[in-house]
Motif scaffolding. Sequence first.
Motif, mmCIF file in Angstrom:
data_model
loop_
_atom_site.group_PDB
_atom_site.id
_atom_site.type_symbol
_atom_site.label_atom_id
_atom_site.label_comp_id
_atom_site.label_asym_id
_atom_site.label_seq_id
_atom_site.Cartn_x
_atom_site.Cartn_y
_atom_site.Cartn_z
ATOM 1 N N GLU A 1 -2.526 12.107 -8.955
ATOM 2 C CA GLU A 1 -2.013 13.036 -9.961
ATOM 3 C C GLU A 1 -0.493 13.026 -10.026
ATOM 4 O OE1 GLU A 1 -4.323 14.100 -7.607
ATOM 5 O OE2 GLU A 1 -6.008 13.877 -8.993
ATOM 6 N N ALA A 2 0.153 12.705 -8.925
ATOM 7 C CA ALA A 2 1.612 12.689 -8.885
ATOM 8 C C ALA A 2 2.211 11.493 -9.608
ATOM 9 C CB ALA A 2 2.097 12.721 -7.437
ATOM 10 N N ILE A 3 1.441 10.426 -9.796
ATOM 11 C CA ILE A 3 1.999 9.245 -10.445
ATOM 12 C C ILE A 3 1.565 9.063 -11.888
ATOM 13 C CG2 ILE A 3 2.266 8.031 -8.250
ATOM 14 C CD1 ILE A 3 -0.132 6.256 -9.176
ATOM 15 N N LEU A 4 0.558 9.803 -12.303
ATOM 16 C CA LEU A 4 0.080 9.660 -13.687
ATOM 17 C C LEU A 4 0.627 10.724 -14.595
ATOM 18 C CD1 LEU A 4 -3.636 8.673 -13.069
ATOM 19 C CD2 LEU A 4 -1.686 7.199 -13.522
ATOM 20 N N LYS B 1 4.533 19.776 -7.012
ATOM 21 C CA LYS B 1 3.816 19.469 -5.774
ATOM 22 C C LYS B 1 2.472 18.761 -5.979
ATOM 23 C CE LYS B 1 6.094 23.242 -3.424
ATOM 24 N NZ LYS B 1 5.959 24.529 -2.791
ATOM 25 N N ASP B 2 2.233 18.178 -7.175
ATOM 26 C CA ASP B 2 1.038 17.352 -7.352
ATOM 27 C C ASP B 2 1.059 16.268 -6.277
ATOM 28 O OD1 ASP B 2 0.167 18.720 -9.567
ATOM 29 O OD2 ASP B 2 0.801 17.191 -11.019
ATOM 30 N N GLN B 3 -0.119 15.919 -5.767
ATOM 31 C CA GLN B 3 -0.207 14.892 -4.741
ATOM 32 C C GLN B 3 -1.171 13.788 -5.153
ATOM 33 O OE1 GLN B 3 -0.461 17.535 -0.943
ATOM 34 N NE2 GLN B 3 0.311 15.508 -0.367
ATOM 35 N N GLY B 4 -1.003 12.654 -4.490
ATOM 36 C CA GLY B 4 -1.896 11.527 -4.714
ATOM 37 C C GLY B 4 -1.745 10.950 -6.101
ATOM 38 N N PRO C 1 0.834 -1.211 0.000
ATOM 39 C CA PRO C 1 0.000 0.000 0.000
ATOM 40 C C PRO C 1 0.865 1.257 0.000
ATOM 41 C CG PRO C 1 0.011 -1.006 2.166
ATOM 42 C CD PRO C 1 0.772 -1.926 1.266
ATOM 43 N N ILE C 2 0.384 2.275 -0.674
ATOM 44 C CA ILE C 2 1.039 3.585 -0.685
ATOM 45 C C ILE C 2 0.068 4.585 -0.072
ATOM 46 C CG2 ILE C 2 1.934 5.448 -2.165
ATOM 47 C CD1 ILE C 2 3.774 3.048 -2.109
ATOM 48 N N ILE C 3 0.501 5.297 0.923
ATOM 49 C CA ILE C 3 -0.356 6.263 1.607
ATOM 50 C C ILE C 3 -0.532 7.529 0.785
ATOM 51 C CG2 ILE C 3 -0.566 7.709 3.667
ATOM 52 C CD1 ILE C 3 0.967 5.446 5.146
ATOM 53 N N ASP C 4 0.546 8.018 0.210
ATOM 54 C CA ASP C 4 0.473 9.251 -0.568
ATOM 55 C C ASP C 4 1.682 9.331 -1.482
ATOM 56 O OD1 ASP C 4 -0.530 11.654 -1.485
ATOM 57 O OD2 ASP C 4 -0.162 12.763 0.363
ATOM 58 N N SER C 5 1.627 10.240 -2.427
ATOM 59 C CA SER C 5 2.764 10.512 -3.300
ATOM 60 C C SER C 5 2.783 12.002 -3.611
ATOM 61 C CB SER C 5 2.677 9.694 -4.584
ATOM 62 O OG SER C 5 1.509 10.023 -5.295
ATOM 63 N N VAL C 6 3.972 12.525 -3.864
ATOM 64 C CA VAL C 6 4.134 13.945 -4.169
ATOM 65 C C VAL C 6 5.122 14.067 -5.321
ATOM 66 C CG1 VAL C 6 4.855 16.206 -3.305
ATOM 67 C CG2 VAL C 6 3.750 14.580 -1.751
ATOM 68 N N ARG C 7 4.742 14.784 -6.352
ATOM 69 C CA ARG C 7 5.664 15.084 -7.444
ATOM 70 C C ARG C 7 6.486 16.293 -7.036
ATOM 71 N NH1 ARG C 7 2.848 15.162 -12.793
ATOM 72 N NH2 ARG C 7 3.106 12.944 -12.465
ATOM 73 N N VAL C 8 7.781 16.153 -7.019
ATOM 74 C CA VAL C 8 8.676 17.199 -6.549
ATOM 75 C C VAL C 8 8.566 18.456 -7.411
ATOM 76 C CG1 VAL C 8 11.103 17.810 -6.184
ATOM 77 C CG2 VAL C 8 10.263 15.541 -5.516
ATOM 78 N N ARG C 9 8.481 18.292 -8.723
ATOM 79 C CA ARG C 9 8.498 19.433 -9.642
ATOM 80 C C ARG C 9 7.390 20.441 -9.377
ATOM 81 N NH1 ARG C 9 5.649 19.664 -14.402
ATOM 82 N NH2 ARG C 9 5.468 17.400 -14.397
#
Length: 122
Positions: free
Chosen positions: A119-122, A114-117, A104-112
């Motif tokens: 949106e950060a992985i797609l 700051k997209d989260q969730g 499981p992944i709780i959250d993700s953040v795109r560094v460039r």
Amino acid sequence: MKEILAIIRPNKISKTKDVLDALGYPAMTAIGVFGRGKQKAILGEVNLKNSDSKLREECGDMEYVPKRLISLVVPDEDVQLIVEAIMKVNCTGKIGDGKIFICPIIDSVRVRNKDQGIEAIL
């Protein structure tokens, strides 16, 4: 979201990458790893430079077996599709085909930006 960790044979990485790309998942991390399981050697699949290691490979015994670890994060609804694709590409029916772990992944953040969730992985 889930992280899929797959340990596969080194000679299957290109085909696995191509299939994941075709499914719309071109982003992944691939790392060369060494490990141990029931498989004791990879006869005819890798060429090791160290002659002692080469001798052990020819005899069917290696201290650690080289593999590739791939990691990708996908939406929950695509986990089964991705796992089945990885299995189809990598299944030879022999010991050493690999393992797949789903975490499981709780959250993700795109560094460039700051997209989260998701949106950060797609």
